[in-house]
Design a protein around this motif. Sequence first.
Motif, PDB file in Angstrom:
ATOM      1  N   ALA A 122       2.655  14.279 -16.140  1.00 19.98           N
ATOM      2  CA  ALA A 122       3.476  15.468 -15.907  1.00 19.98           C
ATOM      3  C   ALA A 122       2.978  16.216 -14.675  1.00 19.98           C
ATOM      4  N   PRO A 123       3.879  16.801 -13.899  1.00 17.47           N
ATOM      5  CA  PRO A 123       3.474  17.530 -12.682  1.00 17.47           C
ATOM      6  C   PRO A 123       2.496  18.662 -12.986  1.00 17.47           C
ATOM      7  N   ARG A 124       1.543  18.831 -12.118  1.00 15.95           N
ATOM      8  CA  ARG A 124       0.565  19.927 -12.154  1.00 15.95           C
ATOM      9  C   ARG A 124      -0.354  19.883 -13.370  1.00 15.95           C
ATOM     10  N   THR A 125      -0.375  18.774 -14.061  1.00 15.63           N
ATOM     11  CA  THR A 125      -1.301  18.613 -15.185  1.00 15.63           C
ATOM     12  C   THR A 125      -2.657  18.161 -14.655  1.00 15.63           C
ATOM     13  N   THR A 126      -3.715  18.811 -15.106  1.00 14.85           N
ATOM     14  CA  THR A 126      -5.060  18.388 -14.719  1.00 14.85           C
ATOM     15  C   THR A 126      -5.876  18.079 -15.968  1.00 14.85           C
ATOM     16  N   PHE A 127      -6.858  17.216 -15.796  1.00 11.73           N
ATOM     17  CA  PHE A 127      -7.718  16.847 -16.914  1.00 11.73           C
ATOM     18  C   PHE A 127      -9.083  16.470 -16.385  1.00 11.73           C
ATOM     19  N   VAL A 128     -10.031  16.347 -17.300  1.00  8.36           N
ATOM     20  CA  VAL A 128     -11.373  15.949 -16.900  1.00  8.36           C
ATOM     21  C   VAL A 128     -11.965  15.037 -17.974  1.00  8.36           C
ATOM     22  N   ILE A 129     -12.647  13.999 -17.528  1.00  6.10           N
ATOM     23  CA  ILE A 129     -13.475  13.173 -18.403  1.00  6.10           C
ATOM     24  C   ILE A 129     -14.918  13.358 -17.938  1.00  6.10           C
ATOM     25  N   PHE A 130     -15.784  13.755 -18.844  1.00  6.12           N
ATOM     26  CA  PHE A 130     -17.176  13.965 -18.455  1.00  6.12           C
ATOM     27  C   PHE A 130     -18.079  12.936 -19.135  1.00  6.12           C
ATOM     28  N   ASP A 131     -19.310  12.844 -18.637  1.00 11.65           N
ATOM     29  CA  ASP A 131     -20.118  11.672 -18.971  1.00 11.65           C
ATOM     30  C   ASP A 131     -20.977  11.816 -20.228  1.00 11.65           C
ATOM     31  N   GLN A 132     -21.087  12.988 -20.807  1.00 11.39           N
ATOM     32  CA  GLN A 132     -21.918  13.118 -22.003  1.00 11.39           C
ATOM     33  C   GLN A 132     -21.274  12.400 -23.197  1.00 11.39           C
ATOM     34  N   PRO A 133     -22.005  11.523 -23.865  1.00  5.95           N
ATOM     35  CA  PRO A 133     -21.455  10.842 -25.056  1.00  5.95           C
ATOM     36  C   PRO A 133     -21.595  11.744 -26.280  1.00  5.95           C
ATOM     37  N   LEU A 134     -20.511  12.371 -26.673  1.00 10.81           N
ATOM     38  CA  LEU A 134     -20.560  13.377 -27.734  1.00 10.81           C
ATOM     39  C   LEU A 134     -19.819  12.943 -28.994  1.00 10.81           C
ATOM     40  N   SER A 135     -19.636  11.636 -29.141  1.00  8.41           N
ATOM     41  CA  SER A 135     -19.020  11.119 -30.367  1.00  8.41           C
ATOM     42  C   SER A 135     -19.507   9.693 -30.601  1.00  8.41           C
ATOM     43  N   ARG A 136     -19.297   9.247 -31.822  1.00  3.76           N
ATOM     44  CA  ARG A 136     -19.623   7.861 -32.174  1.00  3.76           C
ATOM     45  C   ARG A 136     -18.360   7.166 -32.666  1.00  3.76           C
ATOM     46  N   TYR A 137     -18.041   6.073 -32.007  1.00  4.41           N
ATOM     47  CA  TYR A 137     -16.894   5.241 -32.384  1.00  4.41           C
ATOM     48  C   TYR A 137     -17.436   4.059 -33.175  1.00  4.41           C
ATOM     49  N   ASN A 138     -17.140   4.043 -34.447  1.00  3.24           N
ATOM     50  CA  ASN A 138     -17.692   3.008 -35.322  1.00  3.24           C
ATOM     51  C   ASN A 138     -16.745   1.822 -35.401  1.00  3.24           C
ATOM     52  N   ARG A 153     -15.717  24.236 -22.883  1.00  6.99           N
ATOM     53  CA  ARG A 153     -16.273  24.769 -21.640  1.00  6.99           C
ATOM     54  C   ARG A 153     -15.628  24.098 -20.434  1.00  6.99           C
ATOM     55  N   HIS A 154     -15.506  22.763 -20.488  1.00  6.18           N
ATOM     56  CA  HIS A 154     -14.860  22.032 -19.387  1.00  6.18           C
ATOM     57  C   HIS A 154     -13.386  22.407 -19.281  1.00  6.18           C
ATOM     58  N   MET A 155     -12.718  22.541 -20.406  1.00  4.84           N
ATOM     59  CA  MET A 155     -11.297  22.881 -20.392  1.00  4.84           C
ATOM     60  C   MET A 155     -11.072  24.248 -19.758  1.00  4.84           C
ATOM     61  N   CYS A 156     -11.871  25.215 -20.142  1.00  4.35           N
ATOM     62  CA  CYS A 156     -11.715  26.582 -19.631  1.00  4.35           C
ATOM     63  C   CYS A 156     -12.137  26.699 -18.171  1.00  4.35           C
ATOM     64  N   ASP A 157     -13.223  26.032 -17.793  1.00  2.12           N
ATOM     65  CA  ASP A 157     -13.719  26.135 -16.413  1.00  2.12           C
ATOM     66  C   ASP A 157     -12.696  25.629 -15.405  1.00  2.12           C
ATOM     67  N   GLY A 158     -11.977  24.565 -15.755  1.00  4.22           N
ATOM     68  CA  GLY A 158     -11.004  23.992 -14.822  1.00  4.22           C
ATOM     69  C   GLY A 158      -9.567  24.249 -15.197  1.00  4.22           C
ATOM     70  N   ASN A 159      -9.332  25.054 -16.238  1.00  2.00           N
ATOM     71  CA  ASN A 159      -7.985  25.286 -16.759  1.00  2.00           C
ATOM     72  C   ASN A 159      -7.255  23.955 -16.960  1.00  2.00           C
ATOM     73  N   HIS A 160      -7.947  23.009 -17.583  1.00  2.00           N
ATOM     74  CA  HIS A 160      -7.394  21.673 -17.776  1.00  2.00           C
ATOM     75  C   HIS A 160      -6.513  21.607 -19.024  1.00  2.00           C
TER      76      HIS A 160
END
Length: 264
Positions: free
Chosen positions: A194-210, A110-117
């Motif tokens: 890389a030029p024109r590359t966009t990304f997003v980090i969001f705050d929901q913790p959706l994984s567990r790093y053991n 959803r985040h990737m599609c909303d911002g074309n990231h």
Amino acid sequence: MTGQYANISVIIPAHQAEDTIEIALGSVVSQTIPPKEVIVIDDGSSDCTIKRVEAFRSSMHGIDLIARRQSRMGAGAARNNAIRLSSESILAFLDADDEWLPEHIEISLRHMCDGNHTLTAHNEWLVKDQRESINDSLGRLKERTDPVLSIFCKGCISTSTVVVKKEAVFTAGGFDPGLVNGQDVDLWLAILSAPRTTFVIFDQPLSRYNIRSGSINSNVTRRYTFFVRIALTWAGDMIKRPGGSMCALWFRITAIHYEAVRGL
């Protein structure tokens, strides 16, 4: 997405993961929007990792499962081999001893599609000795005006939270198999610089790093060596970025040293 499956290839490197691989695979199957395929590369395990993967095949509920073995070459080479076998345009990474919460793929897409990231990632739960704490990737990202500089200085992106367009990974050259530690940070910097590359980090913790004793990140001396190498490799590019200076390099070196002393 096609039908009820997301056009995603899940990339899982595995070494001596017989005790955890079924939990990782189970977290993929439990996604609210499951991926079309999962690729597991057994990186020279001497235990029953590959047998556990094959035994799980009947529980994949229509998700294609590709399982291969390779001689011991490291997680970077295993991920690269899995990527070459992948058929989908989007990649999601999961380590064999980590697990996703059920909405990881759905919300990431959803985040990737909303911002074309090009890339998305998120906060995660750190699990050690059955105790959970938040790995606040977003908080560290916000500490500097330039988010790429934040990633250089503090990491910020955990591999098992990443969903990324495959084309960007190929363009960046994939994971450097010569880096035992930090190869993920190295690749994220290559992609996001890389030029024109966009990304997003969001705050929901959706994984567990053991966090487990004996894991690749538990060897402090080795971590220090490879993270310093990456810092020096990217220093020239980072100094040229807005807000960048030699201070960023020294901050990164100091942070690496501090983590080594603490034994993180």
